[in-house]
Design an enzyme around this catalytic site. Structure first.
Site, PDB file in Angstrom:
ATOM      1  N   GLY A   1     -13.691  -4.049  -0.107  1.00 53.88           N
ATOM      2  CA  GLY A   1     -15.086  -3.603  -0.138  1.00 53.88           C
ATOM      3  C   GLY A   1     -15.327  -2.538  -1.196  1.00 53.88           C
TER       4      GLY A   1
ATOM      5  N   GLY B   1      -9.004  -7.741  -2.194  1.00 54.18           N
ATOM      6  CA  GLY B   1      -9.152  -8.672  -1.077  1.00 54.18           C
ATOM      7  C   GLY B   1      -8.435  -9.996  -1.243  1.00 54.18           C
TER       8      GLY B   1
ATOM      9  N   LYS C   1     -19.930 -16.343  -0.108  1.00 45.50           N
ATOM     10  CA  LYS C   1     -21.380 -16.147  -0.088  1.00 45.50           C
ATOM     11  C   LYS C   1     -21.973 -15.528  -1.348  1.00 45.50           C
ATOM     12  CE  LYS C   1     -21.733 -15.399   4.882  1.00 45.50           C
ATOM     13  NZ  LYS C   1     -21.939 -14.345   5.873  1.00 45.50           N
TER      14      LYS C   1
ATOM     15  N   ARG D   1       0.841  -1.212   0.000  1.00 47.50           N
ATOM     16  CA  ARG D   1       0.000   0.000   0.000  1.00 47.50           C
ATOM     17  C   ARG D   1       0.871   1.255   0.000  1.00 47.50           C
ATOM     18  NH1 ARG D   1      -4.893  -2.347   3.624  1.00 47.50           N
ATOM     19  NH2 ARG D   1      -6.198  -2.824   1.837  1.00 47.50           N
TER      20      ARG D   1
HETATM   21  P1  AMP Z   1     -15.098 -13.751   0.123  1.00 46.55           P
HETATM   22  O1  AMP Z   1     -14.634 -12.846   1.237  1.00 46.55           O
HETATM   23  O2  AMP Z   1     -16.565 -13.784  -0.045  1.00 46.55           O
HETATM   24  O3  AMP Z   1     -14.347 -13.522  -1.159  1.00 46.55           O
HETATM   25  O4  AMP Z   1     -14.760 -15.208   0.607  1.00 46.55           O
HETATM   26  C1  AMP Z   1     -13.453 -15.627   0.847  1.00 46.55           C
HETATM   27  C2  AMP Z   1     -13.520 -16.826   1.740  1.00 46.55           C
HETATM   28  O5  AMP Z   1     -14.294 -17.836   1.115  1.00 46.55           O
HETATM   29  C3  AMP Z   1     -12.163 -17.441   2.004  1.00 46.55           C
HETATM   30  O6  AMP Z   1     -11.852 -17.263   3.359  1.00 46.55           O
HETATM   31  C4  AMP Z   1     -12.357 -18.903   1.663  1.00 46.55           C
HETATM   32  O7  AMP Z   1     -11.807 -19.781   2.609  1.00 46.55           O
HETATM   33  C5  AMP Z   1     -13.858 -19.042   1.628  1.00 46.55           C
HETATM   34  N1  AMP Z   1     -14.258 -20.187   0.776  1.00 46.55           N
HETATM   35  C6  AMP Z   1     -14.015 -20.355  -0.524  1.00 46.55           C
HETATM   36  N2  AMP Z   1     -14.472 -21.540  -0.934  1.00 46.55           N
HETATM   37  C7  AMP Z   1     -15.010 -22.146   0.143  1.00 46.55           C
HETATM   38  C8  AMP Z   1     -15.623 -23.413   0.368  1.00 46.55           C
HETATM   39  N3  AMP Z   1     -15.783 -24.294  -0.631  1.00 46.55           N
HETATM   40  N4  AMP Z   1     -16.079 -23.687   1.619  1.00 46.55           N
HETATM   41  C9  AMP Z   1     -15.927 -22.787   2.613  1.00 46.55           C
HETATM   42  N5  AMP Z   1     -15.334 -21.586   2.465  1.00 46.55           N
HETATM   43  C10 AMP Z   1     -14.882 -21.270   1.251  1.00 46.55           C
END
Ligand code: AMP
Length: 398
Positions: free
Chosen positions: A377, A354, A198, A36
């Protein structure tokens, strides 16, 4: 309408307040990742070359309005000074008469860094008086903190009411160019790869990108909610049953718009996963349905091969979100394979913040991508098509 940048205005001799994103990770007072700081330097160097009086400010961590010694920006002043080979005066507060006296000593082409603006709760509350006090220190304002541009805080928003001109630095300009223009009018085919935990976090991004992309690839736990929407079984995998209808609508929208929507063909399933210890039992690849008792933790080899084939023919690739639980070594193959595929492709490659940036750095391919966003974000909100208050507050081009 596009915003003005430091190139559009004359800042020579002026006191310029520059909002940077110096929210660096620290361990025992040592900066563990200085990317950064590196990202902020082009703007700071330009202002120095323009003989501006450069007054930098930033937040670091979440001190919640308290003076927390471990969240002082002092180590950043030191690191910045050694990188730029220029003195950087560290000022131990960010507002008030003493700070004003210190800032008055900053000459043309000289740099000062103020203490953490979040040592005041009025920063995040966008307090009017606090913003006015910050503005007292300067004539003009530059925002180059893309990572906090989605927040209307005193140093990203309130302060602009008192200063003129208010323009962007090179970093925000670049972020807007890649996350904005290059995805709004992409070189085609335009392939988007979305992963992460999610659907609920990413549905607005999916929705916005369905208007722009030729192909959308879904991986990560998100894919299991889509698998449920297609009537498949997912065992114990992470999913959001409340979002099955949302996933169905996205699939229908893709069909109606002629956007190719690709879900994983196969997944790595495990039993008894212990995230903290990084351990599990009975790893097994499943094509299609995942059996009861197993939890999907990564995409499988057939998915990797398909994703590679699709990315190879793309002219623009945007990636946000890991393909599996990449924090655990045995579950990072899919994520790292995507990183490698993107790095090898000749397409314009944009890594949207991220965890995907973390993953591409961990996989060692970060030098081979076109652009890595510094916002988590903020990049998601921007890709969703939302107005970022920290950008919106800047002067517009005529
Ligand atoms: P995000 O912040 O929504 O981009 O999500 C990132 C997180 O999703 C990471 O910490 C990953 O460990 C988690 N993740 C990705 N694939 C899976 C999975 N199949 N089961 C559980 N967590 C997951």
């Amino acid at each position: 309408m596009s915003i003005q940048t430091i190139k559009d205005v004359d800042l020579s001799g002026k006191r310029v307040l520059v909002r940077c994103d110096f929210n660096v990770p620290l361990k025992n007072g040592v900066i563990t990742d200085d990317s950064r700081i590196d990202a902020a330097i082009p703007t700071i160097q330009y202002l120095v070359d323009q003989s501006a009086r450069v007054i930098l400010c930033s937040h670091l961590g979440r001190p919640k309005g308290q003076q927390v010694a471990e969240m002082s920006l002092a180590p950043v002043a030191e690191a910045l000074s050694s990188k730029m080979k220029l003195p950087v005066t560290f000022i131990e507060d960010c507002i008030g008469p003493e700070v004003e006296q210190e800032v008055a000593k900053i000459g043309e082409g000289e740099i000062a860094l103020l203490e953490n603006v979040r040592f005041y709760s009025a920063e995040e509350a966008n307090g009017v008086e606090f913003a006015a006090s910050l503005a007292e220190l300067a004539d003009a304002y530059v925002n180059d903190a893309f990572g906090t541009a989605h927040r209307a805080h005193a140093s990203t928003h309130g302060v602009t009411k008192h200063l003129s001109p208010c323009v962007s630095g090179f970093l925000i300009e670049k972020e807007l160019a890649y996350l904005g223009e290059k995805t709004a009018n992409p070189e085609r085919p335009f392939t988007v790869i979305l992963g992460g935990a999610k659907v609920s976090d990413k549905i607005q991004v999916i929705d916005a990108l369905l208007e722009k992309a030729d192909t959308i690839i879904i991986g990560g736990a998100m894919a299991y909610t889509f698998a449920l929407a297609e009537g498949r079984t997912i065992g114990e995998s992470l999913s959001e049953p409340d979002y099955i209808e949302t996933a169905k609508s996205a699939l229908e929208k893709a069909k109606a718009k002629g956007v190719r929507f690709i879900l994983p063909l196969d997944n790595l399933g495990v039993k008894d996963l212990d995230f903290g210890a990084g351990t599990f039992n009975d790893p097994k690849y499943f094509e299609g349905n995942i059996e009861d008792g197993w939890e999907g933790v990564d995409i499988g080899p057939k998915s990797i091969a398909l994703f590679k084939e699709v990315v190879a023919s793309a002219k623009t690739v945007l990636w946000n979100g890991p393909m599996g639980i990449f924090e655990i070594d045995a579950c990072n193959k899919g994520t790292f394979a995507v990183a490698e595929t993107i790095a090898e492709s000749d397409a314009i490659s944009i890594i949207g913040g991220g965890d995907s940036v973390k993953a591409i750095k961990m996989s060692g391919f970060s030098d081979s991508v076109t652009f890595m966003s510094t916002g988590g974000g903020a990049s998601l909100e921007f890709l969703e098509g939302k107005v970022l208050p920290g950008v919106d507050a800047l002067d517009k081009k005529a």
